[in-house]
Structures are given as C-alpha cells and as structure tokens.
Design a protein around this motif. Structure first.
Motif, PDB file in Angstrom:
ATOM      1  N   LEU A  91       0.882  -1.162   0.000  1.00 25.59           N
ATOM      2  CA  LEU A  91       0.000   0.000   0.000  1.00 25.59           C
ATOM      3  C   LEU A  91       0.920   1.212   0.000  1.00 25.59           C
ATOM      4  O   LEU A  91       1.612   1.473   0.980  1.00 25.59           O
ATOM      5  N   LEU A  92       0.948   1.945  -1.100  1.00 24.61           N
ATOM      6  CA  LEU A  92       1.970   2.977  -1.285  1.00 24.61           C
ATOM      7  C   LEU A  92       1.454   4.403  -1.273  1.00 24.61           C
ATOM      8  O   LEU A  92       2.218   5.336  -1.044  1.00 24.61           O
ATOM      9  N   GLY A  93       0.182   4.608  -1.557  1.00 21.30           N
ATOM     10  CA  GLY A  93      -0.327   5.970  -1.612  1.00 21.30           C
ATOM     11  C   GLY A  93      -1.801   6.042  -1.289  1.00 21.30           C
ATOM     12  O   GLY A  93      -2.544   5.070  -1.497  1.00 21.30           O
ATOM     13  N   PHE A  94      -2.204   7.202  -0.793  1.00 20.40           N
ATOM     14  CA  PHE A  94      -3.588   7.400  -0.391  1.00 20.40           C
ATOM     15  C   PHE A  94      -3.893   8.882  -0.486  1.00 20.40           C
ATOM     16  O   PHE A  94      -3.105   9.708  -0.042  1.00 20.40           O
ATOM     17  N   ALA A  95      -5.031   9.232  -1.065  1.00 21.21           N
ATOM     18  CA  ALA A  95      -5.443  10.646  -1.153  1.00 21.21           C
ATOM     19  C   ALA A  95      -6.955  10.748  -1.051  1.00 21.21           C
ATOM     20  O   ALA A  95      -7.680   9.964  -1.672  1.00 21.21           O
ATOM     21  N   PHE A  96      -7.412  11.718  -0.278  1.00 21.51           N
ATOM     22  CA  PHE A  96      -8.839  11.996  -0.196  1.00 21.51           C
ATOM     23  C   PHE A  96      -9.212  12.960  -1.307  1.00 21.51           C
ATOM     24  O   PHE A  96      -8.445  13.879  -1.619  1.00 21.51           O
ATOM     25  N   PHE A 100     -14.328  15.253  -0.416  1.00 22.44           N
ATOM     26  CA  PHE A 100     -14.541  13.969   0.240  1.00 22.44           C
ATOM     27  C   PHE A 100     -15.772  13.933   1.135  1.00 22.44           C
ATOM     28  O   PHE A 100     -16.537  12.979   1.108  1.00 22.44           O
ATOM     29  N   THR A 101     -15.993  14.955   1.934  1.00 22.43           N
ATOM     30  CA  THR A 101     -17.117  14.918   2.870  1.00 22.43           C
ATOM     31  C   THR A 101     -18.455  14.869   2.146  1.00 22.43           C
ATOM     32  O   THR A 101     -19.442  14.393   2.705  1.00 22.43           O
ATOM     33  N   GLY A 102     -18.497  15.309   0.895  1.00 22.01           N
ATOM     34  CA  GLY A 102     -19.730  15.257   0.118  1.00 22.01           C
ATOM     35  C   GLY A 102     -19.853  14.015  -0.748  1.00 22.01           C
ATOM     36  O   GLY A 102     -20.908  13.385  -0.813  1.00 22.01           O
ATOM     37  N   ASN A 103     -18.732  13.639  -1.424  1.00 27.03           N
ATOM     38  CA  ASN A 103     -18.817  12.500  -2.365  1.00 27.03           C
ATOM     39  C   ASN A 103     -18.225  11.204  -1.818  1.00 27.03           C
ATOM     40  O   ASN A 103     -18.341  10.167  -2.454  1.00 27.03           O
ATOM     41  N   ARG A 104     -17.544  11.257  -0.652  1.00 31.89           N
ATOM     42  CA  ARG A 104     -16.988  10.088   0.034  1.00 31.89           C
ATOM     43  C   ARG A 104     -15.904   9.365  -0.773  1.00 31.89           C
ATOM     44  O   ARG A 104     -15.575   8.220  -0.497  1.00 31.89           O
ATOM     45  N   LYS A 105     -15.305   9.986  -1.770  1.00 29.09           N
ATOM     46  CA  LYS A 105     -14.314   9.324  -2.632  1.00 29.09           C
ATOM     47  C   LYS A 105     -12.892   9.503  -2.093  1.00 29.09           C
ATOM     48  O   LYS A 105     -12.528  10.556  -1.570  1.00 29.09           O
ATOM     49  N   PHE A 106     -12.104   8.454  -2.265  1.00 22.72           N
ATOM     50  CA  PHE A 106     -10.681   8.522  -1.963  1.00 22.72           C
ATOM     51  C   PHE A 106      -9.942   7.622  -2.948  1.00 22.72           C
ATOM     52  O   PHE A 106     -10.538   6.786  -3.618  1.00 22.72           O
ATOM     53  N   TYR A 107      -8.642   7.821  -3.047  1.00 22.39           N
ATOM     54  CA  TYR A 107      -7.833   7.137  -4.056  1.00 22.39           C
ATOM     55  C   TYR A 107      -6.667   6.414  -3.398  1.00 22.39           C
ATOM     56  O   TYR A 107      -6.080   6.910  -2.437  1.00 22.39           O
ATOM     57  N   VAL A 108      -6.359   5.253  -3.934  1.00 19.94           N
ATOM     58  CA  VAL A 108      -5.336   4.393  -3.346  1.00 19.94           C
ATOM     59  C   VAL A 108      -4.404   3.888  -4.443  1.00 19.94           C
ATOM     60  O   VAL A 108      -4.847   3.567  -5.548  1.00 19.94           O
ATOM     61  N   CYS A 109      -3.112   3.816  -4.124  1.00 15.73           N
ATOM     62  CA  CYS A 109      -2.128   3.195  -5.010  1.00 15.73           C
ATOM     63  C   CYS A 109      -1.552   1.997  -4.263  1.00 15.73           C
ATOM     64  O   CYS A 109      -1.084   2.126  -3.132  1.00 15.73           O
ATOM     65  N   TYR A 110      -1.644   0.826  -4.900  1.00 17.10           N
ATOM     66  CA  TYR A 110      -1.135  -0.384  -4.257  1.00 17.10           C
ATOM     67  C   TYR A 110      -0.565  -1.351  -5.287  1.00 17.10           C
ATOM     68  O   TYR A 110      -0.815  -1.232  -6.482  1.00 17.10           O
ATOM     69  N   SER A 111       0.219  -2.317  -4.794  1.00 18.51           N
ATOM     70  CA  SER A 111       0.839  -3.337  -5.636  1.00 18.51           C
ATOM     71  C   SER A 111      -0.102  -4.530  -5.745  1.00 18.51           C
ATOM     72  O   SER A 111      -0.186  -5.349  -4.832  1.00 18.51           O
ATOM     73  N   GLY A 112      -0.820  -4.579  -6.858  1.00 17.09           N
ATOM     74  CA  GLY A 112      -1.779  -5.653  -7.072  1.00 17.09           C
ATOM     75  C   GLY A 112      -1.125  -6.918  -7.592  1.00 17.09           C
ATOM     76  O   GLY A 112       0.059  -6.933  -7.953  1.00 17.09           O
ATOM     77  N   LYS A 113      -1.915  -7.964  -7.652  1.00 19.83           N
ATOM     78  CA  LYS A 113      -1.423  -9.228  -8.203  1.00 19.83           C
ATOM     79  C   LYS A 113      -1.123  -9.056  -9.692  1.00 19.83           C
ATOM     80  O   LYS A 113      -1.724  -8.235 -10.367  1.00 19.83           O
ATOM     81  N   ARG A 114      -0.183  -9.843 -10.183  1.00 11.03           N
ATOM     82  CA  ARG A 114       0.219  -9.786 -11.588  1.00 11.03           C
ATOM     83  C   ARG A 114      -0.969 -10.130 -12.485  1.00 11.03           C
ATOM     84  O   ARG A 114      -1.653 -11.127 -12.266  1.00 11.03           O
TER      85      ARG A 114
END
Length: 156
Positions: A91-96, A100-114
C-alpha cells in the motif's frame, strides 16, 4: 553523502551558537503497525487519522490515540504477496478527494497481483483505484466500491 555534509555542518554551527540547547520530545502515538507509510487526517472524521500500513491495511486512529479494531480498508486479498524483510511494494499511496465529505471518494495506489496479460517475468501490477466510504460512516471504506483507474505492469 556529499549533499548532506553542508547541512550537517550548518546544523552544528547553529547549535553551537544557540544559547539554549534545543529540546526534542518524542511520544508514542500508536503501535502495532508493520511499516506505516501514510498518516492523514480524515476530512469530517472528527479528528481521526488514517494510517496506511504497507502490507495493505488502513487503520483509523481516533482522537483519543487508540487504533480502532475494525479496519478502514483491507487490500491484502487484492495485493501481491510481499517479501519478508524489505519490499518496495504494498500500500503505497492514499489521497482523499477534495470534496470527500460530500462524495466520500478517496484514491489508493497499491501493488496488485500480476495480471494475466503482463509479461511472464513481471511480478505485480501497480493499481490506482477510486473507492468510496460507506454512506453513513466516513471512517469505513466500502471495499466493493473499488473502481480501477489505472493498472501498470511492473517487473519488480
């Protein structure tokens, strides 16, 4: 090493000139993480912090300094297995989202399976995804809301 030498020299000179020695006080805020990579205030979370741990978990740290037992987000089933000891994946990155308080969206960068379409000698896929929190709780992610925005196959 050369780039840090002038800084250390300046720091030494400033400290020598200072009449009072600077005080540094450390206080343990939370424990039990493997390798915390992210610490952000949760917008609308009443002072709660989000702590992202490299193995793929995101935890809520309350204003009282206690880590909530229930995870904010658990990406471990979607991630590639991390190596013991040192690994640059996880789990390498995270951003709201700014709203966010209105649309509840956030973004994540992670190392997924190949991915199956990746070259055979590649070992994982970097994934950038959008998630939402549960409708009634800004401190709990809706795991089923994942919308993958970008996937990049990675050799290592």
């Amino acid at each position: 090493m050369n780039s840090i030498l002038p800084f250390l020299t300046s720091l030494t000179l400033c400290t020598a000139v200072s009449a009072a020695e600077p005080k540094l006080d450390l206080q343990l805020v939370a424990s039990g993480f493997v390798s915390p990579m992210i610490c952000q205030s949760i917008p609308g979370g009443n002072g709660a912090l989000l702590v992202g741990d490299q193995p793929g978990t995101a935890h809520v740290l309350g204003k009282d300094g206690k880590v909530r037992e229930a995870l904010f987000l658990d990406l471990r089933p979607k991630m590639t297995a991390l190596k013991k000891g040192f690994d640059e994946r996880g789990l390498l990155g995270f951003a709201f989202h700014p709203k966010f308080t209105g649309n509840r969206k956030f973004y994540v960068c992670y190392s997924g399976k190949r991915r199956a379409s990746a070259p055979a000698d590649y070992d994982h896929t970097m994934v950038i995804s959008e998630f939402k929190t549960k409708t009634d709780d800004l401190t709990t992610a809706d795991d089923a809301s994942e919308r993958v925005l970008l996937e990049i196959d990675q050799a290592y």
